[in-house]
Scaffold this motif. Structure first.
Motif, PDB file in Angstrom:
ATOM      1  N   CYS A  94      43.657  36.066  25.456  1.00 57.46           N
ATOM      2  CA  CYS A  94      42.402  35.550  26.015  1.00 57.46           C
ATOM      3  C   CYS A  94      41.919  36.432  27.161  1.00 57.46           C
ATOM      4  CB  CYS A  94      42.596  34.117  26.516  1.00 57.46           C
ATOM      5  SG  CYS A  94      43.024  32.938  25.233  1.00 57.46           S
ATOM      6  N   PHE A  95      40.595  36.398  27.380  1.00 53.30           N
ATOM      7  CA  PHE A  95      39.972  37.253  28.400  1.00 53.30           C
ATOM      8  C   PHE A  95      38.952  36.475  29.236  1.00 53.30           C
ATOM      9  CE2 PHE A  95      40.090  39.376  24.162  1.00 53.30           C
ATOM     10  CZ  PHE A  95      41.262  40.085  24.334  1.00 53.30           C
ATOM     11  N   ASP A  96      38.524  37.136  30.305  1.00 51.97           N
ATOM     12  CA  ASP A  96      37.383  36.673  31.109  1.00 51.97           C
ATOM     13  C   ASP A  96      37.547  35.240  31.615  1.00 51.97           C
ATOM     14  OD1 ASP A  96      36.391  39.140  30.329  1.00 51.97           O
ATOM     15  OD2 ASP A  96      35.111  38.323  28.761  1.00 51.97           O
TER      16      ASP A  96
ATOM     17  N   LYS B 279      50.091  39.951  30.318  1.00 49.62           N
ATOM     18  CA  LYS B 279      48.884  40.327  31.055  1.00 49.62           C
ATOM     19  C   LYS B 279      48.498  41.785  30.768  1.00 49.62           C
ATOM     20  CE  LYS B 279      49.292  37.154  34.994  1.00 49.62           C
ATOM     21  NZ  LYS B 279      49.518  37.029  36.451  1.00 49.62           N
TER      22      LYS B 279
ATOM     23  N   ASN C  13      46.915  42.005  27.324  1.00 54.35           N
ATOM     24  CA  ASN C  13      45.533  41.518  27.323  1.00 54.35           C
ATOM     25  C   ASN C  13      44.582  42.485  28.007  1.00 54.35           C
ATOM     26  OD1 ASN C  13      45.875  39.190  25.835  1.00 54.35           O
ATOM     27  ND2 ASN C  13      46.326  37.914  27.607  1.00 54.35           N
ATOM     28  N   LYS C  14      45.066  43.172  29.028  1.00 48.94           N
ATOM     29  CA  LYS C  14      44.242  44.175  29.704  1.00 48.94           C
ATOM     30  C   LYS C  14      43.889  45.304  28.734  1.00 48.94           C
ATOM     31  CE  LYS C  14      44.213  47.132  33.852  1.00 48.94           C
ATOM     32  NZ  LYS C  14      44.119  48.474  33.227  1.00 48.94           N
TER      33      LYS C  14
ATOM     34  N   TYR D 250      43.795  45.083  25.385  1.00 51.33           N
ATOM     35  CA  TYR D 250      42.852  44.572  24.391  1.00 51.33           C
ATOM     36  C   TYR D 250      41.448  44.440  24.981  1.00 51.33           C
ATOM     37  CZ  TYR D 250      46.549  43.371  21.029  1.00 51.33           C
ATOM     38  OH  TYR D 250      47.571  43.426  20.128  1.00 51.33           O
ATOM     39  N   ARG D 251      41.352  43.988  26.239  1.00 50.94           N
ATOM     40  CA  ARG D 251      40.042  43.817  26.874  1.00 50.94           C
ATOM     41  C   ARG D 251      39.326  45.161  27.005  1.00 50.94           C
ATOM     42  NH1 ARG D 251      41.675  41.724  31.232  1.00 50.94           N
ATOM     43  NH2 ARG D 251      41.428  43.500  32.623  1.00 50.94           N
TER      44      ARG D 251
ATOM     45  N   ARG E 203      38.180  46.180  23.618  1.00 55.10           N
ATOM     46  CA  ARG E 203      37.033  45.345  23.254  1.00 55.10           C
ATOM     47  C   ARG E 203      35.756  45.892  23.854  1.00 55.10           C
ATOM     48  NH1 ARG E 203      36.034  39.949  26.584  1.00 55.10           N
ATOM     49  NH2 ARG E 203      35.672  41.626  28.079  1.00 55.10           N
ATOM     50  N   ASP E 204      35.798  46.192  25.142  1.00 53.71           N
ATOM     51  CA  ASP E 204      34.604  46.668  25.835  1.00 53.71           C
ATOM     52  C   ASP E 204      34.114  47.995  25.269  1.00 53.71           C
ATOM     53  OD1 ASP E 204      34.819  44.411  27.376  1.00 53.71           O
ATOM     54  OD2 ASP E 204      35.607  45.438  29.154  1.00 53.71           O
TER      55      ASP E 204
ATOM     56  N   LYS F 228      30.876  39.862  23.002  1.00 52.91           N
ATOM     57  CA  LYS F 228      32.219  40.086  23.537  1.00 52.91           C
ATOM     58  C   LYS F 228      33.043  38.814  23.344  1.00 52.91           C
ATOM     59  CE  LYS F 228      31.476  43.556  27.141  1.00 52.91           C
ATOM     60  NZ  LYS F 228      31.605  43.844  28.599  1.00 52.91           N
TER      61      LYS F 228
ATOM     62  N   LYS G 293      35.996  36.085  23.800  1.00 48.95           N
ATOM     63  CA  LYS G 293      36.846  35.673  24.920  1.00 48.95           C
ATOM     64  C   LYS G 293      38.300  35.489  24.490  1.00 48.95           C
ATOM     65  CE  LYS G 293      33.416  33.593  27.971  1.00 48.95           C
ATOM     66  NZ  LYS G 293      33.097  32.425  28.818  1.00 48.95           N
TER      67      LYS G 293
END
Length: 344
Positions: free
Chosen positions: A167-169, A253, A256-257, A259-260, A263-264, A279, A281
């Motif tokens: 999960c993100f944001d 963590k 997820n960083k 993957y984020r 993603r961006d 984007k 979440k």
């Protein structure tokens, strides 16, 4: 996988006793670790003896829960688009009748509550959030509605929560078992594949309603002998890495960083090409409406050496969408975007 998983595997695989048969329901140590993880992560209390079962990956459990409870002609609500195992590996192979439950973009890829209310004589429902392939997410209010409907209609809820930790944001995925009364109707499936990058180790678990877990264990006892002991011991270490406050450990963590960031990069690249996408979440996918046949779009990208999954492979409501994956390094994603410029 995290270093602690690899280290534990090296240690445990050397022990002769870990090459004996396991229990089909899982080793007590593993089931206790799962119960403790649920307590830390979701503040959910589980009885490890009666409300937890080890799985050879959650895919196996999803198929076997249907074997346990669906008889020929029973109706099963399955999301569409969706992971194919709900309809094919589970329902159809058990001679059940899959009832398609559309997940539409205008409803944020959630099933329509009025549609669910209108269903009659349905024995089981599958839900998966964070969702593969749509990346849709839900909150506890939505899950409360699902539990209320299931109780009213005496319907089993099979909740696939494999992506809860990706999960993100600021979004934090809930467990359906956090909802009051959920244990009366629900079983939740989880996996170490996504959270701890243990896809090939085939280790997961199902938790929830005691009678549903009992039925699943009965089927499994005639089919398999449980995951290897050394794999379960490695998974125990991974689950125990979560601190008491339920926060994610450093290695999750970090994942997820990564993957984020990917993603961006991909969303930015796709937007430059005029491909609509949001984007997500959660999950490590991008689900994009490309406006044309998903197979034709996929074939176009293959011409420049870029692989995506056509949405039609997840069901009729996936048509005109494709699923991009974030499981490749950032540099390869940038290269893929460059290649796609040749055809757009």
């Amino acid at each position: 996988p995290p270093k602690l998983v690899v280290k534990t595997l090296k240690e445990e695989v050397r022990k002769p006793e870990n090459h004996n048969y396991s229990f089909s329901q899982g080793e007590p140590e593993f089931k206790e670790a799962v119960a403790e993880w649920y307590k830390r992560r979701f503040r959910v209390d589980l009885n490890p003896e009666r409300e937890v079962v080890a799985l050879i990956g959650s895919k196996e459990g999803i198929a076997n829960i249907v074997r346990a409870f669906i008889n020929p002609g029973d109706k099963v609500l399955v999301p569409n688009p969706a992971y194919p195992v709900y309809a094919y590996g589970g329902t159809i192979l058990s001679d059940g009748i899959p009832v398609q439950m559309p997940l539409l973009e205008e409803n944020e890829f959630k099933p329509n509550i009025e549609f669910l209310d209108s269903q009659k004589n349905v024995k089981m429902m599958f839900l998966n959030y964070p969702n593969n392939p749509t990346t849709g997410i839900v909150d506890k209010n939505f899950l409360k509605q699902i539990v209320e409907i299931a109780k009213e209609k005496n319907m089993i809820v099979c909740y696939d929560n494999a992506y809860s930790e990706i999960c993100f944001d600021g979004y934090k995925a809930p467990s359906i078992l956090e909802i009051e009364g959920a244990k009366e109707v629900a079983v939740e499936f989880h996996s170490c594949s996504k959270t701890f990058c243990m896809t090939g180790d085939r280790i997961g678990f199902a938790v929830g309603n005691e009678k549903l877990i009992e039925g699943l264990v009965k089927v499994k006892s005639q089919i398999d002998s449980g995951p290897p002991k050394y794999i379960q011991k490695a998974a125990v270490k991974a689950l125990e890495s979560y601190p008491e406050n339920g926060d994610q450990p450093k290695h999750v963590k970090k994942l997820n960083k990564i993957y984020r960031e990917r993603r961006d990069v991909l969303v930015k690249g796709l937007e430059k090409l005029g491909i609509k996408c949001k984007k997500p979440k959660a999950t490590f996918y991008i689900w994009s409406n490309v406006g044309i046949s998903s197979m034709e779009f996929t074939k176009k990208l293959l011409e420049v050496g870029v692989v995506v999954t056509p949405g039609i492979g997840f069901g009729e409501y996936g048509e005109k969408y494709v699923r991009f994956s974030l499981t490749r390094p950032k540099e390869e994603i940038e290269e893929a975007c460059e290649r796609m410029k040749k055809i757009f």
